[in-house]
Design a protein around this motif. Structure first.
Motif, PDB file in Angstrom:
ATOM      1  N   GLY A   3       0.782  -1.225   0.000  1.00  0.00           N
ATOM      2  CA  GLY A   3       0.000   0.000   0.000  1.00  0.00           C
ATOM      3  C   GLY A   3       0.815   1.277   0.000  1.00  0.00           C
ATOM      4  O   GLY A   3       0.379   2.283  -0.586  1.00  0.00           O
ATOM      5  N   PHE A   4       1.984   1.275   0.635  1.00  0.00           N
ATOM      6  CA  PHE A   4       2.653   2.555   0.872  1.00  0.00           C
ATOM      7  C   PHE A   4       4.126   2.597   0.497  1.00  0.00           C
ATOM      8  O   PHE A   4       4.760   3.637   0.641  1.00  0.00           O
ATOM      9  CB  PHE A   4       2.483   2.949   2.351  1.00  0.00           C
ATOM     10  N   SER A   5       4.704   1.499   0.011  1.00  0.00           N
ATOM     11  CA  SER A   5       6.128   1.539  -0.313  1.00  0.00           C
ATOM     12  C   SER A   5       6.418   2.501  -1.465  1.00  0.00           C
ATOM     13  O   SER A   5       7.405   3.253  -1.415  1.00  0.00           O
ATOM     14  CB  SER A   5       6.642   0.133  -0.657  1.00  0.00           C
ATOM     15  N   THR A   6       5.570   2.493  -2.495  1.00  0.00           N
ATOM     16  CA  THR A   6       5.795   3.405  -3.621  1.00  0.00           C
ATOM     17  C   THR A   6       5.706   4.848  -3.169  1.00  0.00           C
ATOM     18  O   THR A   6       6.537   5.699  -3.541  1.00  0.00           O
ATOM     19  CB  THR A   6       4.775   3.137  -4.742  1.00  0.00           C
TER      20      THR A   6
ATOM     21  N   PHE B 137      13.183  -2.912   7.274  1.00  0.00           N
ATOM     22  CA  PHE B 137      12.658  -1.916   6.337  1.00  0.00           C
ATOM     23  C   PHE B 137      12.743  -0.483   6.865  1.00  0.00           C
ATOM     24  O   PHE B 137      13.049   0.437   6.102  1.00  0.00           O
ATOM     25  CB  PHE B 137      11.210  -2.262   5.967  1.00  0.00           C
ATOM     26  N   PRO B 138      12.478  -0.217   8.154  1.00  0.00           N
ATOM     27  CA  PRO B 138      12.553   1.173   8.629  1.00  0.00           C
ATOM     28  C   PRO B 138      13.976   1.700   8.781  1.00  0.00           C
ATOM     29  O   PRO B 138      14.169   2.893   9.035  1.00  0.00           O
ATOM     30  CB  PRO B 138      11.857   1.106  10.008  1.00  0.00           C
ATOM     31  N   VAL B 139      14.987   0.829   8.642  1.00  0.00           N
ATOM     32  CA  VAL B 139      16.354   1.218   8.956  1.00  0.00           C
ATOM     33  C   VAL B 139      17.034   1.930   7.799  1.00  0.00           C
ATOM     34  O   VAL B 139      17.878   2.808   7.993  1.00  0.00           O
ATOM     35  CB  VAL B 139      17.189  -0.027   9.363  1.00  0.00           C
ATOM     36  N   GLY B 140      16.678   1.584   6.564  1.00  0.00           N
ATOM     37  CA  GLY B 140      17.420   2.063   5.404  1.00  0.00           C
ATOM     38  C   GLY B 140      16.914   3.377   4.848  1.00  0.00           C
ATOM     39  O   GLY B 140      15.844   3.861   5.194  1.00  0.00           O
ATOM     40  N   GLY B 141      17.718   3.944   3.949  1.00  0.00           N
ATOM     41  CA  GLY B 141      17.327   5.174   3.272  1.00  0.00           C
ATOM     42  C   GLY B 141      17.873   5.256   1.868  1.00  0.00           C
ATOM     43  O   GLY B 141      17.632   6.231   1.166  1.00  0.00           O
TER      44      GLY B 141
ATOM     45  N   GLU C 260       4.584   6.517   9.888  1.00  0.00           N
ATOM     46  CA  GLU C 260       5.230   6.399   8.587  1.00  0.00           C
ATOM     47  C   GLU C 260       6.001   5.085   8.498  1.00  0.00           C
ATOM     48  O   GLU C 260       5.447   4.027   8.753  1.00  0.00           O
ATOM     49  CB  GLU C 260       6.105   7.632   8.325  1.00  0.00           C
ATOM     50  N   ILE C 261       7.283   5.137   8.164  1.00  0.00           N
ATOM     51  CA  ILE C 261       8.013   3.909   7.856  1.00  0.00           C
ATOM     52  C   ILE C 261       8.136   2.964   9.050  1.00  0.00           C
ATOM     53  O   ILE C 261       8.272   1.750   8.890  1.00  0.00           O
ATOM     54  CB  ILE C 261       9.408   4.264   7.296  1.00  0.00           C
TER      55      ILE C 261
ATOM     56  N   GLY D  49       8.638   9.791  -1.597  1.00  0.00           N
ATOM     57  CA  GLY D  49       8.976  10.791  -0.586  1.00  0.00           C
ATOM     58  C   GLY D  49      10.461  10.850  -0.295  1.00  0.00           C
ATOM     59  O   GLY D  49      10.979  11.889   0.137  1.00  0.00           O
ATOM     60  N   MET D  50      11.162   9.732  -0.536  1.00  0.00           N
ATOM     61  CA  MET D  50      12.612   9.704  -0.349  1.00  0.00           C
ATOM     62  C   MET D  50      13.356  10.247  -1.561  1.00  0.00           C
ATOM     63  O   MET D  50      14.590  10.305  -1.550  1.00  0.00           O
ATOM     64  CB  MET D  50      13.075   8.268  -0.074  1.00  0.00           C
ATOM     65  N   GLY D  51      12.603  10.596  -2.614  1.00  0.00           N
ATOM     66  CA  GLY D  51      13.226  11.171  -3.796  1.00  0.00           C
ATOM     67  C   GLY D  51      13.598  10.171  -4.864  1.00  0.00           C
ATOM     68  O   GLY D  51      14.272  10.535  -5.837  1.00  0.00           O
ATOM     69  N   PHE D  52      13.157   8.927  -4.734  1.00  0.00           N
ATOM     70  CA  PHE D  52      13.450   7.926  -5.759  1.00  0.00           C
ATOM     71  C   PHE D  52      12.617   8.218  -7.011  1.00  0.00           C
ATOM     72  O   PHE D  52      11.439   8.564  -6.919  1.00  0.00           O
ATOM     73  CB  PHE D  52      13.140   6.516  -5.266  1.00  0.00           C
ATOM     74  N   SER D  53      13.223   8.055  -8.170  1.00  0.00           N
ATOM     75  CA  SER D  53      12.509   8.270  -9.429  1.00  0.00           C
ATOM     76  C   SER D  53      11.557   7.108  -9.714  1.00  0.00           C
ATOM     77  O   SER D  53      11.653   6.032  -9.106  1.00  0.00           O
ATOM     78  CB  SER D  53      13.499   8.400 -10.588  1.00  0.00           C
ATOM     79  N   ASN D  54      10.631   7.320 -10.672  1.00  0.00           N
ATOM     80  CA  ASN D  54       9.717   6.246 -11.064  1.00  0.00           C
ATOM     81  C   ASN D  54      10.478   5.027 -11.577  1.00  0.00           C
ATOM     82  O   ASN D  54      10.090   3.880 -11.335  1.00  0.00           O
ATOM     83  CB  ASN D  54       8.746   6.729 -12.144  1.00  0.00           C
ATOM     84  N   GLY D  55      11.585   5.281 -12.286  1.00  0.00           N
ATOM     85  CA  GLY D  55      12.384   4.179 -12.802  1.00  0.00           C
ATOM     86  C   GLY D  55      13.014   3.364 -11.693  1.00  0.00           C
ATOM     87  O   GLY D  55      13.030   2.125 -11.745  1.00  0.00           O
ATOM     88  N   VAL D  56      13.535   4.028 -10.669  1.00  0.00           N
ATOM     89  CA  VAL D  56      14.137   3.328  -9.536  1.00  0.00           C
ATOM     90  C   VAL D  56      13.078   2.535  -8.780  1.00  0.00           C
ATOM     91  O   VAL D  56      13.303   1.371  -8.400  1.00  0.00           O
ATOM     92  CB  VAL D  56      14.834   4.328  -8.595  1.00  0.00           C
ATOM     93  N   ILE D  57      11.916   3.139  -8.589  1.00  0.00           N
ATOM     94  CA  ILE D  57      10.839   2.464  -7.865  1.00  0.00           C
ATOM     95  C   ILE D  57      10.375   1.226  -8.630  1.00  0.00           C
ATOM     96  O   ILE D  57      10.196   0.147  -8.051  1.00  0.00           O
ATOM     97  CB  ILE D  57       9.660   3.430  -7.622  1.00  0.00           C
ATOM     98  N   ALA D  58      10.191   1.370  -9.934  1.00  0.00           N
ATOM     99  CA  ALA D  58       9.804   0.211 -10.750  1.00  0.00           C
ATOM    100  C   ALA D  58      10.876  -0.874 -10.667  1.00  0.00           C
ATOM    101  O   ALA D  58      10.571  -2.067 -10.596  1.00  0.00           O
ATOM    102  CB  ALA D  58       9.588   0.634 -12.199  1.00  0.00           C
ATOM    103  N   GLY D  59      12.147  -0.440 -10.647  1.00  0.00           N
ATOM    104  CA  GLY D  59      13.235  -1.395 -10.540  1.00  0.00           C
ATOM    105  C   GLY D  59      13.215  -2.148  -9.215  1.00  0.00           C
ATOM    106  O   GLY D  59      13.463  -3.359  -9.172  1.00  0.00           O
ATOM    107  N   LEU D  60      12.899  -1.432  -8.125  1.00  0.00           N
ATOM    108  CA  LEU D  60      12.822  -2.081  -6.818  1.00  0.00           C
ATOM    109  C   LEU D  60      11.705  -3.120  -6.782  1.00  0.00           C
ATOM    110  O   LEU D  60      11.878  -4.221  -6.249  1.00  0.00           O
ATOM    111  CB  LEU D  60      12.610  -1.034  -5.721  1.00  0.00           C
ATOM    112  N   TRP D  61      10.559  -2.772  -7.358  1.00  0.00           N
ATOM    113  CA  TRP D  61       9.473  -3.742  -7.431  1.00  0.00           C
ATOM    114  C   TRP D  61       9.900  -4.958  -8.253  1.00  0.00           C
ATOM    115  O   TRP D  61       9.621  -6.101  -7.895  1.00  0.00           O
ATOM    116  CB  TRP D  61       8.226  -3.099  -8.051  1.00  0.00           C
TER     117      TRP D  61
END
Length: 395
Positions: A231-234, A292-296, A362-363, A239-251
């Motif tokens: 529900g909220f990872s994207t 999951f809450p530890v990283g950035g 939040e996280i 909010g952390m400034g990741f681009s759509n490409g990076v987010i798609a890559g993480l998924w």
């Protein structure tokens, strides 16, 4: 139960046709799971409203999924359920193009989820029948659902960068058209069910059906621990400034790890029992949500995404192999529907809870997901403790 001496020949291209049937509904998940929350944000919805829409989606899916076994008994061919499910779902999703009113969107998303609910469990029931009757490889069929998820996640992500969040309903509509086409080529099994004595629901290798429910509940709790992530990872990563490409890559990293597991699932199942697969998946899920809450940084989440191969794929494989042993073929559709129902009910609660928790913590709300995973592990441990026999059946 007596069985015929010989089984009829398998439908032509059974494994290929089941692979297509898996790819269709999971391709839709590749759009809606990561990007529906983003589309809801673009509509101006609050975190609680987003959680309400996502929870309604799951609740409506549950309400219909429980009747999958009944529908299967009424239909002359299982594929007819796939046709009606995809056709009506296709009509409903068109409503997303004409409004962004919260209550209307809530209703449309819920209706679409309800109409499409029988599709996936019916495909699972057909595939498990192929595994039991003719020895087809479950992982080699199911993997194409994961591949479809990855492909559509990349397509929807790139298209969103080009045309905005309207890419979400557009790609969903296209996938539902494809799902309707695939439904017409799904394998035909007929209404006659044949069950091998060694795989009966009450044999020495099987579980009593009431005990199967405890197993389904435990696996569903593990899957529902993904609720905040779905529900909220994207939104979190944006909010952390990741681009759509990076987010798609993480998924995609998570699903690619899942794909690797499905490709080698036969080797894994021959070495480890279903119970071991499920328990190990639980342990990895607990570790994943704890970190999951530890990283950035993107690389940190990329590593955690590899854990999806275990927190999802190991649990799913272990459950399906155990169900193929423990539940008679004429009850597979009911068992798969019950799994969707339990999974959906707990995921709905998890998602709604995530909306409330994310608003305040939040996280750090991922620690609540750790608790869900621990409860799921306890349920699976109780189930395996009462019936501790090893049953590494392979594919």
């Amino acid at each position: 139960m007596s069985t015929p001496a010989t089984l009829p020949a398998a439908p032509a291209q059974f494994q290929f046709r089941c692979s297509l049937a898996y790819a269709a509904p999971l391709s839709l998940n590749g759009i809606l799971v990561p990007y529906l929350p983003v589309w809801l944000v673009s509509c101006g919805f609050t975190p609680f409203q987003i959680a309400a829409v996502l929870a309604a989606q799951v609740v409506c899916r549950v309400a219909v999924a429980t009747s999958t076994g009944t529908l299967a008994g009424m239909a002359s061919e299982p594929y007819r359920i796939l046709v009606w499910s995809s056709a009506l779902s296709l009509l409903s999703v068109i409503g997303l193009f004409v409004t962004s009113n919260f209550w209307v969107v809530l209703a449309i998303v819920g209706i679409q989820a309800a109409l499409f609910a029988p599709y996936a469990p019916m495909v699972e029931a057909i595939a498990i029948s192929g595994v039991r009757r003719w020895g087809f490889l479950y992982g080699r069929m199911r993997v194409w659902g994961s591949i479809g998820f990855v492909v559509m996640t990349l397509v929807a992500g790139n298209l969103s960068s080009l045309i905005g969040t309207n890419a979400v309903p557009i790609t969903a509509l296209v996938v539902l058209v494809a799902s309707l086409a695939v439904a017409f080529v799904a394998p035909r099994l007929g209404r006659e069910i044949m069950v091998r004595p060694a795989r009966s629901a009450a044999g020495p290798r099987g579980l009593p059906f009431r005990q199967v429910h405890l197993l389904l509940i435990g696996a569903s709790l593990i899957q529902s621990s993904h609720g905040m992530f779905y529900g909220f990872s994207t939104i979190q990563w944006q909010g952390m400034g990741f681009s759509n490409g990076v987010i798609a890559g993480l998924w995609c990293i998570g699903v690619m790890a899942e794909i690797c597991v499905f490709f080698v699932s036969g080797h894994i199942a021959r070495r480890f029992s279903p119970w071991t697969l499920m328990r190990f998946g639980c342990f990895v899920g607990i570790l994943r949500w704890s970190l999951f809450p530890v990283g950035g940084e993107a690389w940190f989440y990329a590593i955690l995404q590899l854990g999806h191969a275990f927190s999802f794929a190991f649990v799913h494989l272990g459950l399906q192999y155990r169900l193929s042993e423990a539940v008679a073929e004429d009850r597979q559709a009911s068992a798969q529907g019950a799994y969707v129902a339990y999974n959906g009910a707990f995921l709905a609660l998890s998602t709604l809870l995530s909306g409330i928790i994310y608003r305040h913590l939040e996280i750090y709300g991922y620690y609540a997901m750790v608790v869900l995973a621990l409860i799921g592990l306890a349920a699976i441990t109780v189930a395996s403790g009462r019936y501790p026999q090893r049953s590494a059946s392979g594919e």
